[in-house]
Design a protein around this motif. Structure first.
Motif, PDB file in Angstrom:
ATOM      1  N   THR A  83       0.801  -1.238   0.000  1.00 55.74           N
ATOM      2  CA  THR A  83       0.000   0.000   0.000  1.00 55.74           C
ATOM      3  C   THR A  83       0.828   1.280   0.000  1.00 55.74           C
ATOM      4  OG1 THR A  83      -0.387   0.188   2.430  1.00 55.74           O
ATOM      5  CG2 THR A  83      -1.953  -1.142   1.159  1.00 55.74           C
ATOM      6  N   LEU A  84       2.101   1.248   0.422  1.00 53.05           N
ATOM      7  CA  LEU A  84       2.981   2.425   0.371  1.00 53.05           C
ATOM      8  C   LEU A  84       4.391   1.949   0.027  1.00 53.05           C
ATOM      9  CD1 LEU A  84       1.754   4.282   3.615  1.00 53.05           C
ATOM     10  CD2 LEU A  84       1.141   4.844   1.252  1.00 53.05           C
ATOM     11  N   ARG A  85       4.533   1.323  -1.112  1.00 55.59           N
ATOM     12  CA  ARG A  85       5.753   0.551  -1.369  1.00 55.59           C
ATOM     13  C   ARG A  85       6.983   1.408  -1.629  1.00 55.59           C
ATOM     14  NH1 ARG A  85       6.859   0.006  -6.932  1.00 55.59           N
ATOM     15  NH2 ARG A  85       5.123   0.506  -8.318  1.00 55.59           N
ATOM     16  N   MET A  86       8.135   0.788  -1.347  1.00 58.63           N
ATOM     17  CA  MET A  86       9.443   1.376  -1.601  1.00 58.63           C
ATOM     18  C   MET A  86       9.804   1.244  -3.073  1.00 58.63           C
ATOM     19  SD  MET A  86      11.419  -0.579   1.490  1.00 58.63           S
ATOM     20  CE  MET A  86      13.008   0.194   1.168  1.00 58.63           C
ATOM     21  N   GLY A  87      10.621   2.180  -3.562  1.00 55.00           N
ATOM     22  CA  GLY A  87      11.101   2.087  -4.928  1.00 55.00           C
ATOM     23  C   GLY A  87      11.763   3.363  -5.389  1.00 55.00           C
ATOM     24  N   GLU A  88      11.911   3.470  -6.720  1.00 61.29           N
ATOM     25  CA  GLU A  88      12.469   4.668  -7.333  1.00 61.29           C
ATOM     26  C   GLU A  88      11.337   5.630  -7.671  1.00 61.29           C
ATOM     27  OE1 GLU A  88      15.663   5.191  -7.621  1.00 61.29           O
ATOM     28  OE2 GLU A  88      16.260   3.203  -6.887  1.00 61.29           O
ATOM     29  N   ASN A  89      11.560   6.897  -7.439  1.00 59.45           N
ATOM     30  CA  ASN A  89      10.540   7.894  -7.733  1.00 59.45           C
ATOM     31  C   ASN A  89      10.141   7.819  -9.212  1.00 59.45           C
ATOM     32  OD1 ASN A  89       8.738   9.950  -7.337  1.00 59.45           O
ATOM     33  ND2 ASN A  89      10.267  11.580  -7.233  1.00 59.45           N
ATOM     34  N   ASN A 105      15.424   4.674   1.516  1.00 60.75           N
ATOM     35  CA  ASN A 105      15.626   5.009   2.924  1.00 60.75           C
ATOM     36  C   ASN A 105      14.315   5.225   3.657  1.00 60.75           C
ATOM     37  OD1 ASN A 105      18.344   4.890   2.358  1.00 60.75           O
ATOM     38  ND2 ASN A 105      18.593   7.096   2.176  1.00 60.75           N
ATOM     39  N   MET A 106      13.202   4.887   2.989  1.00 53.83           N
ATOM     40  CA  MET A 106      11.854   4.922   3.559  1.00 53.83           C
ATOM     41  C   MET A 106      11.360   6.353   3.787  1.00 53.83           C
ATOM     42  SD  MET A 106      12.185   1.590   6.056  1.00 53.83           S
ATOM     43  CE  MET A 106      10.469   1.102   5.987  1.00 53.83           C
ATOM     44  N   ILE A 107      11.913   7.283   3.033  1.00 58.09           N
ATOM     45  CA  ILE A 107      11.466   8.675   3.073  1.00 58.09           C
ATOM     46  C   ILE A 107      10.503   8.903   1.915  1.00 58.09           C
ATOM     47  CG2 ILE A 107      12.185  11.092   2.933  1.00 58.09           C
ATOM     48  CD1 ILE A 107      14.880  10.237   4.106  1.00 58.09           C
ATOM     49  N   HIS A 119       8.597  10.238  -1.219  1.00 57.85           N
ATOM     50  CA  HIS A 119       9.212  10.843  -2.397  1.00 57.85           C
ATOM     51  C   HIS A 119       8.995  12.357  -2.471  1.00 57.85           C
ATOM     52  CE1 HIS A 119      10.749   7.264  -4.192  1.00 57.85           C
ATOM     53  NE2 HIS A 119       9.574   6.712  -4.453  1.00 57.85           N
ATOM     54  N   THR A 120       7.844  12.834  -2.032  1.00 60.76           N
ATOM     55  CA  THR A 120       7.566  14.264  -2.157  1.00 60.76           C
ATOM     56  C   THR A 120       7.586  15.004  -0.817  1.00 60.76           C
ATOM     57  OG1 THR A 120       5.155  13.927  -2.048  1.00 60.76           O
ATOM     58  CG2 THR A 120       6.181  13.893  -4.231  1.00 60.76           C
ATOM     59  N   MET A 121       7.236  14.337   0.259  1.00 64.70           N
ATOM     60  CA  MET A 121       7.260  14.949   1.589  1.00 64.70           C
ATOM     61  C   MET A 121       8.523  14.470   2.297  1.00 64.70           C
ATOM     62  SD  MET A 121       4.590  16.800   1.651  1.00 64.70           S
ATOM     63  CE  MET A 121       3.259  16.988   0.468  1.00 64.70           C
ATOM     64  N   ARG A 122       9.590  15.240   2.188  1.00 61.15           N
ATOM     65  CA  ARG A 122      10.908  14.736   2.559  1.00 61.15           C
ATOM     66  C   ARG A 122      11.183  14.748   4.049  1.00 61.15           C
ATOM     67  NH1 ARG A 122      12.585  11.273  -0.582  1.00 61.15           N
ATOM     68  NH2 ARG A 122      14.788  11.712  -0.189  1.00 61.15           N
ATOM     69  N   ASN A 123      10.234  15.219   4.847  1.00 57.84           N
ATOM     70  CA  ASN A 123      10.373  15.065   6.301  1.00 57.84           C
ATOM     71  C   ASN A 123       9.380  14.039   6.835  1.00 57.84           C
ATOM     72  OD1 ASN A 123       8.026  16.604   6.026  1.00 57.84           O
ATOM     73  ND2 ASN A 123       8.371  17.739   7.933  1.00 57.84           N
ATOM     74  N   LEU A 124       8.917  13.148   5.940  1.00 59.18           N
ATOM     75  CA  LEU A 124       7.995  12.076   6.309  1.00 59.18           C
ATOM     76  C   LEU A 124       8.663  10.733   6.052  1.00 59.18           C
ATOM     77  CD1 LEU A 124       5.192  11.002   7.150  1.00 59.18           C
ATOM     78  CD2 LEU A 124       4.506  11.215   4.744  1.00 59.18           C
ATOM     79  N   VAL A 125       8.899   9.983   7.114  1.00 61.43           N
ATOM     80  CA  VAL A 125       9.440   8.628   7.019  1.00 61.43           C
ATOM     81  C   VAL A 125       8.284   7.651   7.188  1.00 61.43           C
ATOM     82  CG1 VAL A 125      11.081   6.965   7.970  1.00 61.43           C
ATOM     83  CG2 VAL A 125      11.620   9.411   8.018  1.00 61.43           C
ATOM     84  N   VAL A 126       8.180   6.683   6.284  1.00 61.26           N
ATOM     85  CA  VAL A 126       7.123   5.664   6.370  1.00 61.26           C
ATOM     86  C   VAL A 126       7.770   4.340   6.754  1.00 61.26           C
ATOM     87  CG1 VAL A 126       5.239   4.493   5.177  1.00 61.26           C
ATOM     88  CG2 VAL A 126       5.776   6.881   4.614  1.00 61.26           C
ATOM     89  N   VAL A 127       7.292   3.727   7.818  1.00 63.18           N
ATOM     90  CA  VAL A 127       7.895   2.491   8.327  1.00 63.18           C
ATOM     91  C   VAL A 127       6.842   1.394   8.419  1.00 63.18           C
ATOM     92  CG1 VAL A 127       9.701   3.701   9.594  1.00 63.18           C
ATOM     93  CG2 VAL A 127       7.525   3.211  10.725  1.00 63.18           C
ATOM     94  N   GLY A 128       7.321   0.168   8.567  1.00 65.95           N
ATOM     95  CA  GLY A 128       6.410  -0.958   8.723  1.00 65.95           C
ATOM     96  C   GLY A 128       6.171  -1.689   7.420  1.00 65.95           C
ATOM     97  N   THR A 129       5.304  -2.681   7.458  1.00 71.08           N
ATOM     98  CA  THR A 129       5.090  -3.573   6.319  1.00 71.08           C
ATOM     99  C   THR A 129       4.324  -2.931   5.174  1.00 71.08           C
ATOM    100  OG1 THR A 129       3.105  -4.470   7.397  1.00 71.08           O
ATOM    101  CG2 THR A 129       5.174  -5.633   7.779  1.00 71.08           C
ATOM    102  N   SER A 130       3.774  -1.722   5.371  1.00 74.31           N
ATOM    103  CA  SER A 130       3.125  -1.026   4.258  1.00 74.31           C
ATOM    104  C   SER A 130       4.115  -0.722   3.141  1.00 74.31           C
ATOM    105  CB  SER A 130       2.474   0.276   4.735  1.00 74.31           C
ATOM    106  OG  SER A 130       3.448   1.203   5.171  1.00 74.31           O
ATOM    107  N   THR A 131       5.409  -0.680   3.453  1.00 71.75           N
ATOM    108  CA  THR A 131       6.426  -0.294   2.467  1.00 71.75           C
ATOM    109  C   THR A 131       6.890  -1.458   1.595  1.00 71.75           C
ATOM    110  OG1 THR A 131       8.251  -0.695   4.007  1.00 71.75           O
ATOM    111  CG2 THR A 131       7.260   1.512   4.017  1.00 71.75           C
ATOM    112  N   TYR A 132       6.386  -2.674   1.806  1.00 68.00           N
ATOM    113  CA  TYR A 132       6.914  -3.843   1.099  1.00 68.00           C
ATOM    114  C   TYR A 132       6.498  -3.833  -0.376  1.00 68.00           C
ATOM    115  CZ  TYR A 132       8.239  -6.031   5.541  1.00 68.00           C
ATOM    116  OH  TYR A 132       8.818  -6.313   6.750  1.00 68.00           O
TER     117      TYR A 132
END
Length: 483
Positions: free
Chosen positions: A426-432, A441-443, A445-458
């Motif tokens: 639902t909020l996966r990691m990758g290239e912009n 780095n789980m930041i 892509h557009t909100m650079r002071n927002l780190v997203v953690v957990g399994t949503s990034t898979y």
């Protein structure tokens, strides 16, 4: 456990260096590393309450908030989460295999799914760090499949008589399950008693937020606001400036320099969608593993003499070029009797329960949306893929070959597993630009002071349990951000 509790009125219009949304694996492991590097004030905002281990055992619950009340489900498949301080660290069964090196590169190796923007080697040191924090008990022989630079903190649990036979026949493929259930008692955890109720461990043997992170929630830099839901994030100039919270029907606002979003793979995208932050495939790709329960009847060989709930883990069906056509599968050897005991006199334990767990391909049509009026998260699940179905069917059809070292009498498929309770994507990691939401780095892509953690990034689904990987990813993200 002491907690630096704050009520919403205490933090309204306050400014923090960091606001952490949610308190599960992703959030808590990130914060545990971040506090080594920052001297600023931190706020944890948790929708649920703190429920001590004794309360959970007495009430036979991990949380007072029913999961189904936190979202609207448009399908029949259940999606299990735990809304409470510690999140999934309350309810998990604490199985901790690492992901396989190939799981990070299924597109480049096999032409399916999405590659991760990091490799197994990138994450390996943080796997070790997470295992140390949780005192993982594991089988040193697993290095043959999952390379490691440090030994497991604890020795493996005792395998069953079946595991001994399988390990002798397949020393490079059959291993004792690595687990966050203590084999050796620690200062704050008992040794596992193998009673098969890990979600509500009666002896406090498994790693939890309470016995593992008590110093985190009582840290002098950390405030904890419980029973408070984050509704939206307000942004300006490509950065998040504040969060709007809701508690008992009243809204509050808190400001910060850095925001860490780790609610879960349902609520995290819902927060972004309510906020109008919809970069890439925000909310899309909801997925988890697909499972099948199997029972094997044995002739003259007993089971259930291992020292924990799941003793064996077999990798015979896990990796290879076949993943171009069908999914990888892990075979879990169980030390419990979910299908009952045999009724024949003297043969009560001549049975082997197995779980076949396979990866699935995330489908962009499986997604989280929000109700336009209430803002409630809505689950729209398109179903499992034919790729996963082919993988699990192939594994079942070839179980006889896998179990050739055992005196097998019959093999029966008992039931399709409704859920593995591993909400991912639902909020996966990758290239912009590739549809992903956060970078390596789980930041965001557009909100650079927002780190997203957990399994949503898979970006993709491994057959392995996801919690250890979530912890390692957070340790890595915090280390890179603050170093």
């Amino acid at each position: 456990m002491d907690i630096n509790r704050k009520i919403p009125a205490d933090i309204d219009k306050q400014h923090y260096d960091m606001v952490v949304i949610g308190s599960g694996f992703g959030s808590s492991f990130f914060l545990s590393e971040a506090l080594k590097h920052t001297k600023g004030r931190v706020l944890i905002v948790e929708w649920g309450d703190y429920h001590p281990w004794a309360w959970q055992i007495q009430n036979q619950l991990n949380t007072a908030i029913p999961t189904a009340e936190t979202y609207a489900n448009r399908g029949d498949k259940p999606w299990n989460t735990t809304i409470a301080l510690g999140g999934g660290m309350n309810c998990w069964f604490s199985q901790t295999p690492r992901m396989h090196p190939s799981d990070f590169a299924t597109q480049s190796r096999y032409g399916i799914g999405h590659d991760w923007p990091i490799s197994y080697d990138d994450l390996e040191p943080y796997y070790c760090q997470a295992e140390q924090i949780m005192s993982i008990a594991g089988d040193a022989d697993m290095h043959q499949v999952l390379p490691r630079s440090q030994p497991f903190p604890q020795p493996p649990h005792k395998g069953s008589s079946i595991d001994e036979i399988m390990k002798q026949a397949m020393p490079d493929r059959h291993f004792i399950m690595p687990t966050g259930r203590a084999r050796v008692a620690t200062g704050n955890r008992s040794a596992c008693c193998a009673n098969a109720t890990c979600n509500l461990c009666p002896v406090n043997a498994k790693f939890t937020a309470e016995n593992g992170f008590s110093e985190l929630y009582s840290h002098p830099q950390v405030d904890v606001c419980l029973k408070t839901e984050v509704r939206t994030l307000e942004s300006q100039g490509g950065a998040i400036r504040s969060a709007t919270l809701r508690s008992d029907g009243t809204e509050f606002v808190v400001h910060a320099d850095l925001f860490v979003l780790g609610a879960n793979a349902i609520q995290s995208p819902a927060i972004l969608l309510r906020s109008g932050i919809e970069h890439g495939d925000t909310g899309r790709g909801l997925h988890e593993q697909v499972g099948l329960d199997v029972e094997v009847y044995l002739n003259g060989l007993g089971n259930f003499d291992g020292s924990t709930i799941t003793t064996g883990l077999n990798y015979s069906f896990y990796d290879g070029d076949f993943r171009r056509e069908r999914s990888a599968c892990l075979v879990y050897f169980e030390n419990r009797w979910p299908h009952g005991l045999r009724l024949e006199p003297g043969r009560w334990n001549e049975t082997l329960p197995l779980m076949l767990v396979t990866e699935d391909l995330p489908n962009p049509d499986s997604r989280i949306t929000v109700d336009p009026e209430s803002g409630q998260a809505i689950i729209n699940y398109a179903g499992e893929s034919e790729y996963a179905e082919r993988g699990i069917q192939w594994a079942f059809d070839h179980l006889g070959e896998l179990l050739a070292p055992l005196p097998v009498e019959s093999i029966e498929a008992r039931r399709k597993r409704l859920t593995e309770s591993h909400v991912q994507g639902t909020l996966r990691m990758g290239e912009n630009g590739d549809g992903s939401v956060v970078d390596a780095n789980m930041i965001h892509h557009t909100m650079r002071n927002l780190v997203v953690v957990g399994t949503s990034t898979y970006p993709s689904c491994s057959p392995a349990n996801p919690s250890l990987t979530a912890a390692a990813l957070s340790l890595r993200a915090a280390n890179l951000l603050f170093s």
